[in-house]
Write a protein that holds these residues in place. Structure first.
Motif, PDB file in Angstrom:
ATOM      1  N   ASP A 187      -6.332   4.453  -1.280  1.00  0.00           N
ATOM      2  CA  ASP A 187      -6.585   5.601  -2.146  1.00  0.00           C
ATOM      3  C   ASP A 187      -7.670   6.509  -1.586  1.00  0.00           C
ATOM      4  O   ASP A 187      -7.867   7.615  -2.099  1.00  0.00           O
ATOM      5  CB  ASP A 187      -7.015   5.123  -3.549  1.00  0.00           C
ATOM      6  N   GLY A 188      -8.388   6.048  -0.572  1.00  0.00           N
ATOM      7  CA  GLY A 188      -9.505   6.814  -0.034  1.00  0.00           C
ATOM      8  C   GLY A 188      -9.075   7.883   0.948  1.00  0.00           C
ATOM      9  O   GLY A 188      -7.977   7.838   1.530  1.00  0.00           O
ATOM     10  N   PRO A 211      -5.081  -5.213  -3.718  1.00  0.00           N
ATOM     11  CA  PRO A 211      -6.517  -5.488  -3.885  1.00  0.00           C
ATOM     12  C   PRO A 211      -6.835  -6.875  -4.408  1.00  0.00           C
ATOM     13  O   PRO A 211      -7.926  -7.381  -4.166  1.00  0.00           O
ATOM     14  CB  PRO A 211      -6.983  -4.398  -4.861  1.00  0.00           C
ATOM     15  N   TRP A 212      -5.913  -7.505  -5.130  1.00  0.00           N
ATOM     16  CA  TRP A 212      -6.182  -8.851  -5.621  1.00  0.00           C
ATOM     17  C   TRP A 212      -5.930  -9.927  -4.558  1.00  0.00           C
ATOM     18  O   TRP A 212      -6.121 -11.102  -4.804  1.00  0.00           O
ATOM     19  CB  TRP A 212      -5.342  -9.153  -6.858  1.00  0.00           C
ATOM     20  N   VAL A 247      -7.099   7.623  -8.633  1.00  0.00           N
ATOM     21  CA  VAL A 247      -8.051   6.592  -9.038  1.00  0.00           C
ATOM     22  C   VAL A 247      -8.251   5.651  -7.853  1.00  0.00           C
ATOM     23  O   VAL A 247      -7.278   5.198  -7.256  1.00  0.00           O
ATOM     24  CB  VAL A 247      -7.559   5.810 -10.274  1.00  0.00           C
ATOM     25  N   MET A 248      -9.500   5.359  -7.523  1.00  0.00           N
ATOM     26  CA  MET A 248      -9.822   4.538  -6.350  1.00  0.00           C
ATOM     27  C   MET A 248      -9.726   3.063  -6.719  1.00  0.00           C
ATOM     28  O   MET A 248     -10.602   2.526  -7.385  1.00  0.00           O
ATOM     29  CB  MET A 248     -11.239   4.871  -5.870  1.00  0.00           C
ATOM     30  N   HIS A 269       0.813  -1.219   0.000  1.00  0.00           N
ATOM     31  CA  HIS A 269       0.000   0.000   0.000  1.00  0.00           C
ATOM     32  C   HIS A 269       0.841   1.259   0.000  1.00  0.00           C
ATOM     33  O   HIS A 269       0.368   2.334  -0.394  1.00  0.00           O
ATOM     34  CB  HIS A 269      -0.938   0.000   1.219  1.00  0.00           C
ATOM     35  N   GLN A 270       2.114   1.167   0.425  1.00  0.00           N
ATOM     36  CA  GLN A 270       2.981   2.351   0.458  1.00  0.00           C
ATOM     37  C   GLN A 270       4.092   2.282  -0.582  1.00  0.00           C
ATOM     38  O   GLN A 270       4.456   3.309  -1.163  1.00  0.00           O
ATOM     39  CB  GLN A 270       3.589   2.516   1.852  1.00  0.00           C
ATOM     40  N   GLU A 271       4.613   1.092  -0.846  1.00  0.00           N
ATOM     41  CA  GLU A 271       5.797   0.978  -1.696  1.00  0.00           C
ATOM     42  C   GLU A 271       5.457   0.778  -3.175  1.00  0.00           C
ATOM     43  O   GLU A 271       6.230   1.198  -4.042  1.00  0.00           O
ATOM     44  CB  GLU A 271       6.681  -0.173  -1.206  1.00  0.00           C
ATOM     45  N   LYS A 272       4.324   0.127  -3.487  1.00  0.00           N
ATOM     46  CA  LYS A 272       4.036  -0.203  -4.887  1.00  0.00           C
ATOM     47  C   LYS A 272       2.719   0.374  -5.393  1.00  0.00           C
ATOM     48  O   LYS A 272       2.430   0.284  -6.584  1.00  0.00           O
ATOM     49  CB  LYS A 272       4.012  -1.725  -5.068  1.00  0.00           C
ATOM     50  N   ARG A 273       1.927   0.941  -4.525  1.00  0.00           N
ATOM     51  CA  ARG A 273       0.647   1.509  -4.958  1.00  0.00           C
ATOM     52  C   ARG A 273       0.879   2.768  -5.777  1.00  0.00           C
ATOM     53  O   ARG A 273       1.697   3.605  -5.431  1.00  0.00           O
ATOM     54  CB  ARG A 273      -0.216   1.828  -3.736  1.00  0.00           C
ATOM     55  N   VAL A 274       0.123   2.888  -6.878  1.00  0.00           N
ATOM     56  CA  VAL A 274       0.207   4.069  -7.739  1.00  0.00           C
ATOM     57  C   VAL A 274      -0.826   5.088  -7.265  1.00  0.00           C
ATOM     58  O   VAL A 274      -2.022   4.812  -7.242  1.00  0.00           O
ATOM     59  CB  VAL A 274      -0.046   3.696  -9.218  1.00  0.00           C
ATOM     60  N   ASP A 275      -0.374   6.268  -6.876  1.00  0.00           N
ATOM     61  CA  ASP A 275      -1.261   7.315  -6.370  1.00  0.00           C
ATOM     62  C   ASP A 275      -1.586   8.276  -7.507  1.00  0.00           C
ATOM     63  O   ASP A 275      -0.879   9.259  -7.756  1.00  0.00           O
ATOM     64  CB  ASP A 275      -0.590   8.047  -5.213  1.00  0.00           C
ATOM     65  N   ASP A 276      -2.668   7.986  -8.243  1.00  0.00           N
ATOM     66  CA  ASP A 276      -3.031   8.796  -9.400  1.00  0.00           C
ATOM     67  C   ASP A 276      -4.491   9.250  -9.343  1.00  0.00           C
ATOM     68  O   ASP A 276      -5.126   9.447 -10.382  1.00  0.00           O
ATOM     69  CB  ASP A 276      -2.784   8.017 -10.698  1.00  0.00           C
TER      70      ASP A 276
END
Length: 308
Positions: free
Chosen positions: A113-114, A167-168, A107-108, A98-105
């Protein structure tokens, strides 16, 4: 059915011993027949409920060596299950996704991302500083495992979900952790059965637990926090303590809800209160309940007020 040199446990008891050795067992906790309390911690040695004076055990013959409890809940400790997520290199790495590989763009795709997740990070920066600290979701609902054979029975499992995972994975059944199993309807007293879990969650938030991280080869202090509860509206009433039936059934408006008796049932009107102050529908009376709407929307309650 199996090869001669298989290692499968011979029976259910042997399988339980294997799970207990891995730290994945459970403990049985006796409960009062009327759901008043658990015979747990300071009440563990009692034989009668101090609230209703109901006996802890069923009436049996005098020569029986073992006593049969009136009600039993099963508690599956959470700490060893969270610790095992860091004992494999793959899951230990995924717990930081959630911190190292999540893309913050914007998009939820994931709870991270919330806005609730981000606000939590701003409120508790020390907790958010270590991405290995676990964010949990708690879900519960009752169901009847016997179908139509027993109309009065319901079983209530309580699950937690580690939302650190991508999420998967975070909603897959392999990562759902059942923490409490209530084998009889708890009625309105589900909070009584939640006490062991709440105690453990408080300890995980305040003190944490020393955990080995396989991906780094080092020990760290694991902390956890429940971010959300997930349930339907009737179960929401049991978990929150606010009734979702009757004249004040809205947990958002609380005492300021607009309700009335109509067509043989309680109806909830007054939705025009949320419209802009100059909206034309506020002036229409015949199309709605016969009155114009001059009230403002109900105020938002703070977390402390809701807790009180």
């Amino acid at each position: 059915m199996l090869p001669t040199d298989n290692c499968l446990p011979k029976d259910h008891k042997q399988a339980q011993k294997v799970l207990n050795g891995l730290g994945l067992g459970y403990e049985k906790i006796h409960a009062c027949k009327n759901n008043c309390m658990l015979f747990y911690k300071e009440h563990e040695s009692l034989d009668t409920c101090p609230i209703c004076n109901e006996s802890r055990f069923k009436m049996t013959s005098q020569n029986r060596t073992t006593k049969i409890p009136q009600k039993v809940m099963r508690y599956l400790p959470l700490k060893p299950r969270l610790q095992r997520l860091y004992m494999s290199t793959h899951t230990a790495t995924d717990m930081r996704w959630h911190q190292e590989k999540r893309v913050d763009d914007d998009v939820m795709r994931h709870p991270a991302d919330g806005e609730a997740w981000k606000e939590f990070d701003r409120t508790f920066p020390e907790f958010a500083a270590d991405p290995r600290n676990v964010r949990l979701g708690l879900a519960t609902d009752g169901f009847n495992p016997y179908g139509v054979l027993n109309q009065h029975h319901s079983t209530w499992p309580i699950f937690v979900f580690p939302y650190n995972l991508p999420p998967w994975k975070c909603m897959k059944k392999e990562y759902m952790m059942m923490t409490v199993l209530i084998t009889e309807d708890p009625g309105r007293s589900i909070d009584v059965y939640l006490r062991p879990l709440v105690d453990e969650l408080k300890d995980l938030w305040t003190n944490g637990v020393r955990t080995y991280d396989k991906s780094t080869g080092k020990m760290f202090t694991l902390q956890a926090a429940v971010m959300w509860t997930v349930n339907d509206f009737p179960a929401y009433a049991m978990v929150s303590g606010w009734s979702t039936k009757g004249y004040m059934a809205c947990p958002v408006c609380k005492e300021d809800v607009t309700s009335g008796w109509h067509a043989g049932k309680v109806c909830y009107l007054g939705h025009r209160r949320w419209l802009p102050w100059d909206h034309e529908w506020r002036e229409k009376d015949k199309e709605f309940d016969g009155n114009t709407e001059r009230r403002l929307r109900p105020r938002e309650w703070s977390g402390d007020e809701i807790l009180d």
